[in-house]
Design a protein around this motif. Sequence first.
Motif, PDB file in Angstrom:
ATOM      1  N   HIS A 142       0.830  -1.213   0.000  1.00  0.00           N
ATOM      2  CA  HIS A 142       0.000   0.000   0.000  1.00  0.00           C
ATOM      3  C   HIS A 142       0.860   1.256   0.000  1.00  0.00           C
ATOM      4  CE1 HIS A 142      -3.696   2.253   0.782  1.00  0.00           C
ATOM      5  NE2 HIS A 142      -2.996   2.980   1.619  1.00  0.00           N
TER       6      HIS A 142
ATOM      7  N   HIS B 189       0.919   5.420  -1.825  1.00  0.00           N
ATOM      8  CA  HIS B 189       0.299   6.437  -2.680  1.00  0.00           C
ATOM      9  C   HIS B 189       1.421   7.159  -3.424  1.00  0.00           C
ATOM     10  CE1 HIS B 189      -3.723   6.316  -0.664  1.00  0.00           C
ATOM     11  NE2 HIS B 189      -2.990   5.853   0.328  1.00  0.00           N
TER      12      HIS B 189
ATOM     13  N   HIS C 112      -9.070   1.369   1.263  1.00  0.00           N
ATOM     14  CA  HIS C 112      -8.784   1.545   2.693  1.00  0.00           C
ATOM     15  C   HIS C 112      -9.964   1.013   3.496  1.00  0.00           C
ATOM     16  CE1 HIS C 112      -6.431   4.841   0.809  1.00  0.00           C
ATOM     17  NE2 HIS C 112      -5.572   4.619   1.778  1.00  0.00           N
TER      18      HIS C 112
ATOM     19  N   HIS D   5      -4.953  -0.939   6.301  1.00  0.00           N
ATOM     20  CA  HIS D   5      -5.174  -0.588   7.712  1.00  0.00           C
ATOM     21  C   HIS D   5      -5.970  -1.623   8.514  1.00  0.00           C
ATOM     22  CE1 HIS D   5      -3.150   3.055   6.762  1.00  0.00           C
ATOM     23  NE2 HIS D   5      -4.054   3.363   5.838  1.00  0.00           N
TER      24      HIS D   5
ATOM     25  N   ASP E 151       2.284   3.085   3.090  1.00  0.00           N
ATOM     26  CA  ASP E 151       1.273   4.137   3.059  1.00  0.00           C
ATOM     27  C   ASP E 151       1.889   5.527   2.935  1.00  0.00           C
ATOM     28  OD1 ASP E 151      -1.293   5.155   2.889  1.00  0.00           O
ATOM     29  OD2 ASP E 151      -1.602   5.219   5.053  1.00  0.00           O
TER      30      ASP E 151
HETATM   31 FE    FE Z   1      -3.409   4.898   2.200  1.00  0.00          FE
END
Ligand code: FE
Length: 448
Positions: free
Chosen positions: A73, A75, A230, A267, A318
């Motif tokens: 994960h 971004h 998420h 998460h 993340d």
């Molecule tokens: Fe994220």
Amino acid sequence: MRIYRGTIVHTKSFDEFESFENGFLAVAEDGKIIGVGNDYDSWLSSNKFSPAELAEVRLSENQFLMPGFVDCHIHAPQYAQYGLGLDMPLLDWLNTYTFPLEAKFSDQSYALKVYKSVVEASIRCGTTLASYFATNNLESTLILAREAVRQGQRALIGKVCSNCNSPDYYVETTEESAKATETFVSELQGLKSPLVLPTITPRFALSCSKELLKELGDIAKRLDVHVQSHISENLAEVEVVKGIFKTSYAGAYDEAGLLTKKTVMAHGVHLEDEEIALLKQRATSIAHCPASNTMLNSGLCDVQRLISAGVTVGLGTDVSGGNSVSIQDALLRALDVSKHLEFFKKQNIRGTGEAKNPDPKYVQLKYKQAFYLATLGGAKALSLDHLTGNFMLGKEFDALLVDVSVVEEPVRPLNVNELVEKFIYTGNDRNIVEVFVAGKRVKKPESN
Ligand code: FE
Ligand code: GUN
């Protein structure tokens, strides 16, 4: 064919760490692993290779080979604010910093600059497989995909979808979002890259209507592609989602058909028991992102609870909720969080009375288990463990050559376990001297 000789480590499951001290690993021209183990001589004599075919690489006593890291994960656009703006909880952080940043990715030259850097940084830190969120912008998301192909990283790439509860300058209609997603999938499949695949990416339930989630679930099913999003990251977010969807967070995705065996949800900090059971039933995985959970003050994710319920777990950086692009750092932070949880579960905290839900039998993650999460666990979470994650015969050679003496010589010789411990607890990207994806070297040793 290349033959590595020296210390080789990998995992076969959460509780099975395997090491070969004077081992060998053979990689064929097509990048696949065709031999691994302790007994090189008998492997060699049972296979008829001429010596001219074999290129031998001898590892030093401070080096070892391990499977590449898997970042479940990350971004990509948020690399532009890497390490910045980490002073707010999730929803404020999104509105204040992140949505304005991501909206800038309609500018393709800006996108190219950031995406080039993030893929380089991720490879530099030893990530051989990453699951990337891009932005709502289709064209620049294709730039990210081409950049991963160009740099030779294995990757899942998602065009982010959001059609509500978002600022006016960064939102799509349901039709735009679904249509761009379909175009994105076909464009990516058109790249015909064996390494880079599309993944359907609703940002999170809060920014997608029921209708859009359903459209995306239908596309994922029809085209049999991966899904990422998420789930249950932050308590304020969970309350809003429950209020809108009149169901649990996991239920909102499940009603849209988005919980599949190719789905990874980031998460899962605040999941309820019934939601965990649903994820297990759907074979949907969790990307544990400890750095982000700490930075955005989201909570302490109890991965032992998820794993003992049978949910597959991998690790995620993340970026940029997380302040590190390194999965080796995520591994260490996962150990930190787990140690804190064990303390809280076992102790009466002075001044705060009894621990909530005390559990005297609670055990923290062990470093070899965290190593599994960072490699094979991640590959399983992304449903790509038939190709990567460990050194089983027939898998692709996605690997790291680690040297624990790069920054400083150890004060005494280290055994196999100690080499791994030293790297996990004190290492960084400089110790990762070479990185391979599908047999091809994508990071070279630094010349001094
Ligand atoms: Fe994220
Ligand atoms: N939830 C929705 N969007 C995001 C994001 O960009 N980062 C994190 N950490 N959580 C999110």
